[in-house]
Design a protein around this motif. Structure first.
Motif, mmCIF file in Angstrom:
data_model
loop_
_atom_site.group_PDB
_atom_site.id
_atom_site.type_symbol
_atom_site.label_atom_id
_atom_site.label_comp_id
_atom_site.label_asym_id
_atom_site.label_seq_id
_atom_site.Cartn_x
_atom_site.Cartn_y
_atom_site.Cartn_z
ATOM 1 N N ARG A 41 -9.864 15.023 -12.359
ATOM 2 C CA ARG A 41 -8.167 14.012 -11.548
ATOM 3 C C ARG A 41 -8.850 14.206 -9.963
ATOM 4 N N PRO A 42 -8.900 12.868 -9.000
ATOM 5 C CA PRO A 42 -8.653 13.188 -7.949
ATOM 6 C C PRO A 42 -7.877 13.506 -7.021
ATOM 7 N N PRO A 43 -7.905 14.546 -5.923
ATOM 8 C CA PRO A 43 -8.746 12.766 -5.226
ATOM 9 C C PRO A 43 -10.253 13.665 -5.032
ATOM 10 N N TYR A 44 -11.128 12.836 -4.612
ATOM 11 C CA TYR A 44 -12.682 13.511 -4.635
ATOM 12 C C TYR A 44 -13.495 13.469 -3.683
ATOM 13 N N PRO A 45 -14.609 14.173 -3.037
ATOM 14 C CA PRO A 45 -14.682 14.729 -2.245
ATOM 15 C C PRO A 45 -16.201 13.265 -1.346
ATOM 16 N N LEU A 46 -15.206 12.626 -0.522
ATOM 17 C CA LEU A 46 -15.780 11.620 -0.378
ATOM 18 C C LEU A 46 -16.569 11.302 0.572
ATOM 19 N N LEU A 106 -21.510 14.335 -6.793
ATOM 20 C CA LEU A 106 -20.541 14.389 -7.046
ATOM 21 C C LEU A 106 -19.598 14.861 -8.718
ATOM 22 N N ALA A 107 -21.253 15.246 -9.074
ATOM 23 C CA ALA A 107 -21.159 15.783 -10.659
ATOM 24 C C ALA A 107 -20.851 17.791 -10.297
ATOM 25 N N GLY A 108 -21.433 17.475 -8.668
ATOM 26 C CA GLY A 108 -21.640 18.924 -8.268
ATOM 27 C C GLY A 108 -22.557 20.278 -9.091
ATOM 28 N N SER A 109 -23.822 19.510 -9.482
ATOM 29 C CA SER A 109 -24.950 20.152 -10.737
ATOM 30 C C SER A 109 -26.001 20.123 -9.220
ATOM 31 N N ALA A 110 -26.756 20.764 -9.594
ATOM 32 C CA ALA A 110 -27.963 21.225 -8.960
ATOM 33 C C ALA A 110 -29.144 20.543 -9.386
ATOM 34 N N ARG A 111 -29.215 20.444 -10.909
ATOM 35 C CA ARG A 111 -30.124 19.763 -11.908
ATOM 36 C C ARG A 111 -29.818 18.651 -11.660
ATOM 37 N N THR A 112 -28.506 18.091 -11.765
ATOM 38 C CA THR A 112 -29.092 16.878 -11.809
ATOM 39 C C THR A 112 -29.138 16.497 -10.427
ATOM 40 N N GLU A 132 -11.478 6.103 -3.715
ATOM 41 C CA GLU A 132 -10.499 6.859 -2.289
ATOM 42 C C GLU A 132 -9.550 6.776 -3.216
ATOM 43 N N ALA A 133 -8.725 5.372 -3.525
ATOM 44 C CA ALA A 133 -7.522 5.097 -4.160
ATOM 45 C C ALA A 133 -7.338 5.771 -5.963
ATOM 46 N N GLY A 134 -8.420 6.452 -6.216
ATOM 47 C CA GLY A 134 -8.303 7.346 -7.555
ATOM 48 C C GLY A 134 -8.238 6.853 -9.034
ATOM 49 N N GLU A 135 -8.463 5.499 -8.277
ATOM 50 C CA GLU A 135 -9.232 4.600 -9.658
ATOM 51 C C GLU A 135 -10.815 4.862 -10.214
ATOM 52 N N ARG A 136 -10.688 5.828 -11.078
ATOM 53 C CA ARG A 136 -12.135 6.197 -11.572
ATOM 54 C C ARG A 136 -12.617 5.429 -12.261
ATOM 55 N N ALA A 137 -12.386 5.109 -13.448
ATOM 56 C CA ALA A 137 -12.550 4.348 -14.198
ATOM 57 C C ALA A 137 -12.629 2.340 -13.417
ATOM 58 N N THR A 138 -12.358 2.367 -12.693
ATOM 59 C CA THR A 138 -12.202 1.052 -11.968
ATOM 60 C C THR A 138 -13.900 1.097 -11.491
ATOM 61 N N ALA A 139 -13.871 2.574 -10.498
ATOM 62 C CA ALA A 139 -15.107 2.869 -9.861
ATOM 63 C C ALA A 139 -16.096 2.661 -11.057
ATOM 64 N N GLU A 140 -16.272 3.493 -12.114
ATOM 65 C CA GLU A 140 -17.158 2.932 -12.947
ATOM 66 C C GLU A 140 -17.615 1.856 -13.652
ATOM 67 N N ARG A 141 -16.579 1.193 -13.952
ATOM 68 C CA ARG A 141 -16.810 -0.685 -14.615
ATOM 69 C C ARG A 141 -17.460 -0.644 -13.134
#
Length: 238
Positions: free
Chosen positions: A113-118, A154-160, A200-209
């Motif tokens: 869930r937002p907010p995200y560290p952007l 944003l995944a917070g994964s050193a491997r990724t 920034e608007a918290g619209e994750r699905a829109t950003a993904e698309r």
């Protein structure tokens, strides 16, 4: 293929980066950065004597760094000829984009869930816009790489992060072959901004698309441009 003995002398200024605890990994970091910047372009032969002398390192250390970068698919070793910066095939470019789509879209899909560290993402967008304002299209390319690395982070994964560092470094080998950096990168400045605005608007699905469409369009444009450049280079050699 181009010999890089003379260019290697410019690495002498990087010697200070090695410090007293010189390691093959640090040498690989330096060479990786130089390859990404186009200092050693695709097809260039890397001279052990020149590079080792410029960096003040042993031949064994340099060969281990070469081995690491060969494993990352940035270099190739040709028997009885030496070590060269890799020249990608068109199929390699397609596979890089396939990997990018699998990873980058999955990162956005998996966000909580937002907010995200952007902050890093916003800095990369601003960097690209400023480079474009100055007409620095190579700078726009670099900022675009920073954008996608920040997105994956944003995944917070050193491997990724490590995986994408290698994938995006390979992609820059293709960028150095295409002779039109503005045409290649300018269309995505606005799209980077749109993805950032959606997050920034918290619209994750829109950003993904937006990202999925962006990567598909970028893949098609890049493959076409790369294939033209490779064909032109071959024609020039005949």
């Amino acid at each position: 293929m181009e010999e890089t003995g003379g260019r290697a002398e410019g690495l002498a200024g990087d010697r200070a980066l090695l410090g007293r605890t010189s390691t093959a990994e640090r040498v690989a970091d330096i060479l990786r950065g130089r390859i990404a910047d186009g200092w050693f372009p695709p097809g260039a032969r890397l001279s052990e004597e020149s590079i080792g002398g410029a960096l003040g390192i042993s031949r064994n250390t340099l060969r281990e760094a070469f081995r690491l970068l060969t494993h990352e698919r940035l270099l190739v070793h040709e028997l009885n000829r030496g070590v060269f910066v890799r020249v990608l095939a068109v199929d390699d470019v397609a596979d890089i984009y396939r990997t990018r789509r699998l990873v980058e879209v999955a990162v956005l899909h998996g966000l909580g869930r937002p907010p995200y560290p952007l902050d890093a993402l916003a800095a990369a967008v601003a960097e690209g816009e400023e480079a474009a304002r100055l007409g620095d299209w190579t700078g726009v390319s670099t900022a675009n790489i920073h954008f996608h690395r920040a997105l994956v982070a944003l995944a917070g994964s050193a491997r990724t992060d490590e995986l994408m560092r290698g994938v995006l470094a390979e992609l820059r080998l293709a960028f150095h072959v295409v002779a039109d950096p503005r045409g290649l990168h300018e269309p995505y400045l606005l799209r980077n901004r749109e993805i950032l605005d959606a997050l920034e608007a918290g619209e994750r699905a829109t950003a993904e698309r937006l990202l999925a469409r962006y990567l598909d369009d970028s893949r098609d444009r890049m493959i076409a441009a790369y294939a033209r450049s490779v064909a032109a280079a071959r024609a020039g050699r005949t």
